[in-house]
Design a protein around this motif. Structure first.
Motif, PDB file in Angstrom:
ATOM      1  N   GLU A  89      32.757  41.233  44.614  1.00 41.76           N
ATOM      2  CA  GLU A  89      32.722  41.020  43.243  1.00 41.76           C
ATOM      3  C   GLU A  89      32.397  42.384  42.339  1.00 41.76           C
ATOM      4  O   GLU A  89      32.680  42.505  41.515  1.00 41.76           O
ATOM      5  CB  GLU A  89      31.790  39.809  42.938  1.00 41.76           C
ATOM      6  CG  GLU A  89      32.355  38.377  43.277  1.00 41.76           C
ATOM      7  CD  GLU A  89      31.285  37.522  42.848  1.00 41.76           C
ATOM      8  OE1 GLU A  89      31.683  36.394  42.661  1.00 41.76           O
ATOM      9  OE2 GLU A  89      30.224  37.724  43.343  1.00 41.76           O
ATOM     10  N   TRP A  90      31.063  42.752  43.061  1.00 45.02           N
ATOM     11  CA  TRP A  90      30.723  43.984  42.779  1.00 45.02           C
ATOM     12  C   TRP A  90      31.724  45.360  42.402  1.00 45.02           C
ATOM     13  O   TRP A  90      31.603  46.278  41.496  1.00 45.02           O
ATOM     14  CB  TRP A  90      29.456  44.430  43.260  1.00 45.02           C
ATOM     15  CG  TRP A  90      28.575  45.918  42.990  1.00 45.02           C
ATOM     16  CD1 TRP A  90      27.847  45.940  41.900  1.00 45.02           C
ATOM     17  CD2 TRP A  90      28.907  47.054  43.746  1.00 45.02           C
ATOM     18  NE1 TRP A  90      27.355  47.056  41.899  1.00 45.02           N
ATOM     19  CE2 TRP A  90      28.156  47.714  42.774  1.00 45.02           C
ATOM     20  CE3 TRP A  90      29.520  47.365  45.032  1.00 45.02           C
ATOM     21  CZ2 TRP A  90      27.674  49.261  43.344  1.00 45.02           C
ATOM     22  CZ3 TRP A  90      29.249  48.803  45.177  1.00 45.02           C
ATOM     23  CH2 TRP A  90      28.402  49.594  44.330  1.00 45.02           C
ATOM     24  N   ALA A  91      32.489  45.547  43.499  1.00 55.68           N
ATOM     25  CA  ALA A  91      33.347  46.598  43.786  1.00 55.68           C
ATOM     26  C   ALA A  91      34.960  46.038  43.335  1.00 55.68           C
ATOM     27  O   ALA A  91      35.711  46.947  43.523  1.00 55.68           O
ATOM     28  CB  ALA A  91      33.367  46.975  45.178  1.00 55.68           C
ATOM     29  N   ALA A  92      34.918  45.004  42.504  1.00 61.01           N
ATOM     30  CA  ALA A  92      36.449  44.457  41.964  1.00 61.01           C
ATOM     31  C   ALA A  92      36.972  45.690  41.396  1.00 61.01           C
ATOM     32  O   ALA A  92      38.108  45.791  41.671  1.00 61.01           O
ATOM     33  CB  ALA A  92      36.161  43.409  41.227  1.00 61.01           C
ATOM     34  N   ARG A  93      36.341  46.203  40.465  1.00 62.29           N
ATOM     35  CA  ARG A  93      36.944  47.290  39.464  1.00 62.29           C
ATOM     36  C   ARG A  93      37.640  48.364  40.489  1.00 62.29           C
ATOM     37  O   ARG A  93      38.675  48.882  40.265  1.00 62.29           O
ATOM     38  CB  ARG A  93      36.294  47.718  38.390  1.00 62.29           C
ATOM     39  CG  ARG A  93      36.808  48.769  37.375  1.00 62.29           C
ATOM     40  CD  ARG A  93      36.132  48.883  36.077  1.00 62.29           C
ATOM     41  NE  ARG A  93      36.708  49.810  35.632  1.00 62.29           N
ATOM     42  CZ  ARG A  93      36.392  50.080  34.147  1.00 62.29           C
ATOM     43  NH1 ARG A  93      35.518  49.736  33.494  1.00 62.29           N
ATOM     44  NH2 ARG A  93      37.112  51.140  33.627  1.00 62.29           N
ATOM     45  N   THR A  94      36.653  48.863  41.118  1.00 63.30           N
ATOM     46  CA  THR A  94      37.096  49.925  42.252  1.00 63.30           C
ATOM     47  C   THR A  94      38.072  49.577  43.013  1.00 63.30           C
ATOM     48  O   THR A  94      39.262  50.456  43.647  1.00 63.30           O
ATOM     49  CB  THR A  94      35.802  50.429  42.997  1.00 63.30           C
ATOM     50  OG1 THR A  94      34.636  50.818  41.979  1.00 63.30           O
ATOM     51  CG2 THR A  94      35.939  51.748  43.772  1.00 63.30           C
ATOM     52  N   THR A  95      37.959  48.409  43.534  1.00 64.43           N
ATOM     53  CA  THR A  95      39.158  48.086  44.487  1.00 64.43           C
ATOM     54  C   THR A  95      40.462  47.913  43.800  1.00 64.43           C
ATOM     55  O   THR A  95      41.650  48.258  44.196  1.00 64.43           O
ATOM     56  CB  THR A  95      38.758  46.551  44.858  1.00 64.43           C
ATOM     57  OG1 THR A  95      37.573  46.442  45.631  1.00 64.43           O
ATOM     58  CG2 THR A  95      39.687  45.921  45.827  1.00 64.43           C
ATOM     59  N   GLN A  96      40.476  47.444  42.443  1.00 67.23           N
ATOM     60  CA  GLN A  96      41.619  47.493  41.605  1.00 67.23           C
ATOM     61  C   GLN A  96      42.095  48.897  41.514  1.00 67.23           C
ATOM     62  O   GLN A  96      43.461  48.989  41.487  1.00 67.23           O
ATOM     63  CB  GLN A  96      41.381  46.764  40.274  1.00 67.23           C
ATOM     64  CG  GLN A  96      42.595  46.483  39.420  1.00 67.23           C
ATOM     65  CD  GLN A  96      42.202  45.943  38.130  1.00 67.23           C
ATOM     66  OE1 GLN A  96      41.107  45.539  37.851  1.00 67.23           O
ATOM     67  NE2 GLN A  96      43.248  45.917  37.241  1.00 67.23           N
ATOM     68  N   ALA A 116      27.222  38.521  34.415  1.00 68.59           N
ATOM     69  CA  ALA A 116      28.202  37.319  34.135  1.00 68.59           C
ATOM     70  C   ALA A 116      29.504  38.008  34.533  1.00 68.59           C
ATOM     71  O   ALA A 116      30.292  37.362  34.937  1.00 68.59           O
ATOM     72  CB  ALA A 116      28.004  36.754  33.029  1.00 68.59           C
ATOM     73  N   LYS A 117      29.997  39.016  33.848  1.00 71.58           N
ATOM     74  CA  LYS A 117      31.380  39.486  33.849  1.00 71.58           C
ATOM     75  C   LYS A 117      31.745  39.777  35.467  1.00 71.58           C
ATOM     76  O   LYS A 117      32.779  39.698  35.621  1.00 71.58           O
ATOM     77  CB  LYS A 117      31.727  40.906  33.194  1.00 71.58           C
ATOM     78  CG  LYS A 117      31.605  40.555  31.549  1.00 71.58           C
ATOM     79  CD  LYS A 117      31.874  41.911  30.889  1.00 71.58           C
ATOM     80  CE  LYS A 117      31.990  41.573  29.376  1.00 71.58           C
ATOM     81  NZ  LYS A 117      32.045  42.786  28.734  1.00 71.58           N
ATOM     82  N   LEU A 118      30.705  40.493  36.149  1.00 75.82           N
ATOM     83  CA  LEU A 118      31.059  40.618  37.586  1.00 75.82           C
ATOM     84  C   LEU A 118      30.781  39.679  38.477  1.00 75.82           C
ATOM     85  O   LEU A 118      31.799  39.389  39.417  1.00 75.82           O
ATOM     86  CB  LEU A 118      29.721  41.633  38.106  1.00 75.82           C
ATOM     87  CG  LEU A 118      29.953  43.287  37.387  1.00 75.82           C
ATOM     88  CD1 LEU A 118      28.655  43.961  37.815  1.00 75.82           C
ATOM     89  CD2 LEU A 118      31.275  43.823  37.730  1.00 75.82           C
TER      90      LEU A 118
END
Length: 157
Positions: free
Chosen positions: A108-115, A94-96
């Motif tokens: 959405e899956w790579a949001a943290r890596t993209t950030q 749900a967080k992703l």
């Protein structure tokens, strides 16, 4: 010739002594009082008890596996249902799933890596230099000390 015989006997005695030392069953008794000069046993003093507020952790009777089981068993009925077992995975999903459609897109899956990439790319060139890439290294946790026991009280204090 007698030198060889004496050397052989000495070697056998050393081997036997070593075997007895390492395989012996004698256990030292640390509570045996020492003798004084007069021959009477000396008084054995117990160490002073630590104050209640010494900050010592309480030992838990529950094992690590019991604690892990209790984290999953939310309704405390001594059994874990499939829903209870998957609850933590659902929260992570749900967080992703930012848009809430029940599907994870690659963004959405790579949001943290993209950030992280965007934060590391200081010059906004769309590429990382070696210096920029070095900032993406994972942070290492400092080693925790094995014991946080209070320092023993010495006679000088």
């Amino acid at each position: 010739m007698w030198r060889y015989a004496a050397g052989s006997v000495a070697t056998l005695l050393l081997v036997a002594a070593g075997w007895l030392i390492f395989n012996g069953q004698a256990r030292p008794d640390p509570l045996v009082p020492a003798r004084t000069a007069a021959g009477a046993p000396a008084q054995v003093t117990e160490p002073a008890p630590l104050p209640e507020d010494a900050g010592l952790p309480e030992a838990s009777a529950r094992t690590r596996e019991q604690k892990r089981f209790d984290r999953y068993d939310k309704d405390r009925n001594a059994s874990i249902t499939r829903e209870e077992y998957l609850a933590s995975r659902r929260k992570a999903f749900a967080k992703l799933d930012v848009n809430g459609d029940g599907r994870l897109s690659f963004d959405e899956w790579a949001a943290r890596t993209t950030q992280r990439f965007a934060e590391a790319d200081r010059d906004r060139s769309g590429t990382l230099t070696a210096a920029e890439f070095a900032t993406t290294a994972p942070k290492r946790r400092a080693a925790r000390p094995a014991c946080r026991c209070p320092q023993p009280v010495t006679a000088d204090d």
